[in-house]
Motif scaffolding. Structure first.
Motif, PDB file in Angstrom:
ATOM      1  N   ASP A   1      25.946  -4.437   8.448  1.00 20.35           N
ATOM      2  CA  ASP A   1      25.120  -5.545   7.790  1.00 20.35           C
ATOM      3  C   ASP A   1      23.531  -5.548   7.641  1.00 20.35           C
ATOM      4  N   LEU A   2      23.293  -6.098   6.588  1.00 17.07           N
ATOM      5  CA  LEU A   2      21.709  -6.391   6.395  1.00 17.07           C
ATOM      6  C   LEU A   2      21.550  -7.716   5.697  1.00 17.07           C
ATOM      7  N   ALA A   3      21.256  -8.777   6.156  1.00 17.91           N
ATOM      8  CA  ALA A   3      21.021  -9.802   5.341  1.00 17.91           C
ATOM      9  C   ALA A   3      19.584  -9.889   5.065  1.00 17.91           C
ATOM     10  N   VAL A   4      19.011 -10.159   3.996  1.00 18.89           N
ATOM     11  CA  VAL A   4      17.707 -10.264   3.505  1.00 18.89           C
ATOM     12  C   VAL A   4      17.331 -11.531   3.006  1.00 18.89           C
ATOM     13  N   TRP A   5      16.362 -12.212   3.652  1.00 20.74           N
ATOM     14  CA  TRP A   5      15.726 -13.322   3.290  1.00 20.74           C
ATOM     15  C   TRP A   5      14.278 -13.163   2.821  1.00 20.74           C
ATOM     16  N   LEU A   6      13.960 -13.956   1.702  1.00 18.15           N
ATOM     17  CA  LEU A   6      12.718 -13.821   1.027  1.00 18.15           C
ATOM     18  C   LEU A   6      11.850 -15.150   1.685  1.00 18.15           C
ATOM     19  N   THR A   7      10.829 -15.247   2.396  1.00 19.14           N
ATOM     20  CA  THR A   7      10.018 -16.541   2.536  1.00 19.14           C
ATOM     21  C   THR A   7       8.930 -16.673   1.806  1.00 19.14           C
ATOM     22  N   LEU A   8       8.758 -17.703   0.938  1.00 13.94           N
ATOM     23  CA  LEU A   8       7.696 -18.056   0.056  1.00 13.94           C
ATOM     24  C   LEU A   8       7.219 -19.334   0.036  1.00 13.94           C
ATOM     25  N   ALA A  23      13.255 -12.893  -9.007  1.00 12.15           N
ATOM     26  CA  ALA A  23      13.839 -12.304  -9.940  1.00 12.15           C
ATOM     27  C   ALA A  23      13.971 -10.686  -9.692  1.00 12.15           C
ATOM     28  N   GLN A  24      12.713 -10.423  -9.219  1.00 11.85           N
ATOM     29  CA  GLN A  24      12.568  -8.875  -9.060  1.00 11.85           C
ATOM     30  C   GLN A  24      13.726  -8.364  -7.958  1.00 11.85           C
ATOM     31  N   MET A  25      13.930  -9.127  -6.993  1.00 16.27           N
ATOM     32  CA  MET A  25      14.968  -8.933  -6.099  1.00 16.27           C
ATOM     33  C   MET A  25      16.213  -8.818  -6.591  1.00 16.27           C
ATOM     34  N   LEU A  26      16.508  -9.986  -7.594  1.00 18.78           N
ATOM     35  CA  LEU A  26      17.871 -10.035  -7.912  1.00 18.78           C
ATOM     36  C   LEU A  26      17.997  -8.570  -9.089  1.00 18.78           C
ATOM     37  N   ASP A  27      16.957  -8.741  -9.943  1.00 18.48           N
ATOM     38  CA  ASP A  27      17.293  -7.562 -10.902  1.00 18.48           C
ATOM     39  C   ASP A  27      17.515  -6.047 -10.165  1.00 18.48           C
ATOM     40  N   ALA A  28      16.807  -5.949  -8.970  1.00 13.40           N
ATOM     41  CA  ALA A  28      16.938  -4.533  -8.474  1.00 13.40           C
ATOM     42  C   ALA A  28      18.413  -4.475  -7.766  1.00 13.40           C
ATOM     43  N   GLY A  29      19.088  -5.529  -7.597  1.00 12.38           N
ATOM     44  CA  GLY A  29      20.380  -5.591  -7.009  1.00 12.38           C
ATOM     45  C   GLY A  29      20.479  -5.890  -5.637  1.00 12.38           C
ATOM     46  N   VAL A  30      19.241  -6.423  -5.114  1.00 13.16           N
ATOM     47  CA  VAL A  30      19.213  -7.006  -3.855  1.00 13.16           C
ATOM     48  C   VAL A  30      20.239  -8.317  -3.624  1.00 13.16           C
ATOM     49  N   ASP A  31      21.007  -8.402  -2.530  1.00 15.26           N
ATOM     50  CA  ASP A  31      22.002  -9.398  -2.243  1.00 15.26           C
ATOM     51  C   ASP A  31      21.205 -10.188  -1.286  1.00 15.26           C
ATOM     52  N   LEU A  32      20.511 -11.361  -1.940  1.00 14.66           N
ATOM     53  CA  LEU A  32      19.723 -12.157  -1.055  1.00 14.66           C
ATOM     54  C   LEU A  32      20.369 -13.112  -0.153  1.00 14.66           C
ATOM     55  N   ILE A  44      14.371  -2.115  -0.540  1.00  9.72           N
ATOM     56  CA  ILE A  44      15.309  -3.151   0.028  1.00  9.72           C
ATOM     57  C   ILE A  44      16.637  -3.003  -0.524  1.00  9.72           C
ATOM     58  N   ALA A  45      16.721  -2.936  -1.934  1.00 10.53           N
ATOM     59  CA  ALA A  45      18.205  -2.799  -2.559  1.00 10.53           C
ATOM     60  C   ALA A  45      18.889  -1.447  -1.914  1.00 10.53           C
ATOM     61  N   ALA A  46      18.138  -0.516  -1.922  1.00 10.89           N
ATOM     62  CA  ALA A  46      18.801   0.796  -1.872  1.00 10.89           C
ATOM     63  C   ALA A  46      19.022   0.870  -0.107  1.00 10.89           C
ATOM     64  N   LEU A  47      18.267   0.239   0.638  1.00 13.52           N
ATOM     65  CA  LEU A  47      18.490   0.414   1.973  1.00 13.52           C
ATOM     66  C   LEU A  47      19.568  -0.797   2.408  1.00 13.52           C
ATOM     67  N   GLY A 107       0.705  -1.255  -0.036  1.00 14.39           N
ATOM     68  CA  GLY A 107      -0.026   0.051   0.157  1.00 14.39           C
ATOM     69  C   GLY A 107       0.699   1.304   0.133  1.00 14.39           C
ATOM     70  N   CYS A 108       2.025   1.097   0.477  1.00 11.07           N
ATOM     71  CA  CYS A 108       2.807   2.480   0.519  1.00 11.07           C
ATOM     72  C   CYS A 108       3.558   2.954  -0.918  1.00 11.07           C
ATOM     73  N   THR A 109       3.074   3.502  -1.471  1.00 13.92           N
ATOM     74  CA  THR A 109       3.579   3.969  -2.950  1.00 13.92           C
ATOM     75  C   THR A 109       4.704   4.850  -3.086  1.00 13.92           C
ATOM     76  N   ASP A 110       4.775   5.447  -1.928  1.00 15.94           N
ATOM     77  CA  ASP A 110       5.856   6.501  -1.926  1.00 15.94           C
ATOM     78  C   ASP A 110       7.385   5.690  -1.678  1.00 15.94           C
ATOM     79  N   PRO A 111       8.243   6.025  -2.852  1.00 17.16           N
ATOM     80  CA  PRO A 111       9.421   5.287  -2.654  1.00 17.16           C
ATOM     81  C   PRO A 111      10.311   5.210  -1.274  1.00 17.16           C
ATOM     82  N   ALA A 112      10.348   6.855  -1.174  1.00 19.70           N
ATOM     83  CA  ALA A 112      11.173   7.537   0.102  1.00 19.70           C
ATOM     84  C   ALA A 112      10.449   6.961   1.509  1.00 19.70           C
ATOM     85  N   ALA A 113       9.190   7.218   1.528  1.00 19.45           N
ATOM     86  CA  ALA A 113       8.411   6.654   2.656  1.00 19.45           C
ATOM     87  C   ALA A 113       8.569   5.241   3.028  1.00 19.45           C
ATOM     88  N   LEU A 114       8.569   4.191   2.027  1.00 22.37           N
ATOM     89  CA  LEU A 114       8.563   2.915   2.111  1.00 22.37           C
ATOM     90  C   LEU A 114       9.872   2.483   2.506  1.00 22.37           C
TER      91      LEU A 114
END
Length: 531
Positions: A207-214, A230-239, A194-197, A149-156
């Motif tokens: 450090d910031l480790a990011v896990w996707l639970t699916l 794929a979205q995460m990898l394309d954005a540059g997130v190091d999962l 998440i990539a920017a953060l 629901g949060c569509t403001d990139p900076a606020a998100l």
């Protein structure tokens, strides 16, 4: 996975900074870290399992059970009942119903509200004093994940950061399921934020480790789930990895046990991650891919009535996870890791406070955590580095089946060897490399059977005694179903032919009029007394 929302949400309070000036390591945690370093220096496995890549070398496989923060009765995660409970995944942070850019616990408590009404900040500090730590999970099935629901990139990005900073997190978990999986726009926002953060924190030395639970089925991740990765990898997130919810299979499980269905799901996820990372131009070894996979079963009675994950399932799943080198094991949930009391009669109805099965003196956390002696914060500094496998060079002298060749045709059921593994054809195939990474099993004609074993020798076709059938002769005419011997190996004619040698059947089985009898057919003939 879903959490329970209390009937009386806390009053929303103004934002305030958290009580922790900095995360402090207890003597217990320091000793664990020193032990892990010593284990690596000795090249042995104590609390850390090393693999063949820069990523896997820093991975310390860990266990942490989920805790439903807003469930009633409140689960006292701050006083672990056993060592397996000392690391937890606190769930779920979701969007406020009033402002989608404001993080809340299950929509019931703001971060400040949880500190006041649940004493969450103080309880977390107490857990850390005892040597434990926490991961925070965003999302879940019941409510809206922040990006929905949060569509403001900076606020998100600020919303995620406020949770990470307040609870001084080195690892976060993004539980994406339900309608959130199909919301591609939200997925893009989430991945970008998440990539920017993550990059901003790494630039500061944090450090910031990011896990996707699916969610997962025995056949693997759905297309929506692989798109999310794929979205995460394309954005540059190091999962750090993909944690699959090995639960609630329903009819997709068939007659398999919950453990076997979960093992199938993990194998399929491994194959899919190979394809996803290859598509992202990041080549990883098998070991590294396994270290990027986690499993989260649901203790006892699942939401699907026919699915009951028992203690034997937990032991079998843990044994497989240790063998393959999974990077993470979790449990839904520590709240439920106990036998139900006598007043809880309907065990087929899922409880938030017990498993629905008789656990005796055992716990799911105790069984699943075996061999997972690391901690999330010890693995959070890991950075993924490409490290493709060096393919095994197949030796005909030690291969139990012919080595795969691009120019050869293979009939359904044919076994071959490729890069140290045995594969079996699911249908006629020619030119399809057996180990090409694919997202879906139906995309490849090959099934991986397993590795070539030490001491194996080339396959020797069974033969029949001379005279069982006539020897093949080039000048003879053969009709359909005629049988001959060629160097003692029996063949059957598929159609009328003359002058076509059975020897060509192995190189081009589709065009050859001859098909060799199977080992089972030959064995049956050998066992049948002569007339």
């Amino acid at each position: 996975m879903s959490g329970v929302t209390p009937a009386s949400p806390s009053t929303v309070m103004p934002a305030a900074s958290g009580p922790h000036a900095g995360k402090r390591l207890s003597p217990l945690r320091v000793s664990i870290a020193v032990g892990a370093i010593a284990a690596l220096s000795l090249g042995t496995f104590v609390a850390v399992q090393s693999f063949d890549s820069a990523h896997a070398d820093t991975v310390s496989p860990w266990f942490a059970g989920y805790v439903d923060v807003t469930a009633t009765p409140t689960y006292a995660f701050e006083t672990p009942a056993q060592p397996a409970d000392q690391d937890v995944v606190l769930s779920f942070v979701v969007a406020s119903t009033d402002d989608p850019c404001v993080p809340t616990w299950g929509t019931a408590y703001t971060l400040d509200g949880a500190s006041k009404d649940l004493d969450l900040d103080r309880r977390l500090a107490r857990l850390r004093q005892a040597g434990g730590d926490a991961v925070v999970s965003f999302g879940g099935q019941r409510n809206d994940e922040l990006a929905s629901g949060c569509t403001d990139p900076a606020a998100l990005q600020s919303a995620y950061a406020s949770v990470i900073d307040r609870y001084e997190l080195s690892t976060i978990d993004l539980d994406i399921e339900g309608s959130a999986l199909s919301d591609s726009a939200a997925g893009e926002r989430r991945a970008t934020a998440i990539a920017a953060l993550q990059q901003a924190r790494r630039d500061k030395g944090d450090d910031l480790a990011v896990w996707l639970t699916l969610p997962v089925a025995p056949s693997g991740l759905t297309e929506e789930a692989t798109d999310t990765v794929a979205q995460m990898l394309d954005a540059g997130v190091d999962l750090a990895g993909i944690n699959v919810m090995t639960m609630n299979y329903g009819s997709s499980r068939g007659t398999e046990s919950m453990a076997d269905a979960s093992i199938d799901a993990l194998k399929a996820t491994h194959r899919q991650l190979d394809a996803l990372y290859s598509q992202a131009d990041i080549e990883l070894s098998d070991a590294t891919l396994w270290s990027k996979i986690g499993a989260t079963p649901m203790a006892g009675q699942n939401d699907v009535k026919g699915d009951v994950f028992g203690l034997a399932d937990a032991s079998a799943l843990n044994a497989f996870a240790q063998q393959q080198g999974l990077g993470r094991m979790s449990l839904w949930s520590l709240n439920r890791d106990a036998t139900c009391g006598p007043n809880y009669v309907d065990l087929k109805r899922v409880s938030d406070a017990c498993s629905g099965i008789d656990q005796g003196d055992q716990t799911f956390a105790g069984l699943l955590s075996a061999g997972f002696a690391g901690h999330p914060d010890l693995s959070a500094s890991s950075v993924t580095t490409p490290d493709a496998d060096q393919p095994v060079v197949d030796d005909p002298a030690t291969s139990p089946y012919p080595i795969w060749a691009a120019e050869s045709s293979y009939l359904k059921g044919t076994k071959i060897v490729w890069h140290g593994n045995v594969y079996q054809a699911k249908w006629w195939t020619r030119g399809d490399t057996p180990d090409d990474p694919v997202l879906n099993e139906w995309e490849t004609p090959w099934t991986l059977v397993g590795p070539v074993l030490p001491g194996e020798k080339p396959y020797q076709a069974l033969t029949l005694p001379a005279g069982t059938y006539p020897d093949w002769a080039g000048a003879s005419v053969y009709d359909k179903d005629d049988r001959v011997l060629f160097d003692g190996v029996p063949y059957e004619s598929k159609w009328w032919n003359q002058g076509a040698s059975p020897e060509a059947a192995s190189a081009d089985p589709d065009s050859s009029p001859w098909v060799p009898l199977t080992d089972d057919e030959i064995s049956e003939l050998l066992a049948t007394p002569a007339a």
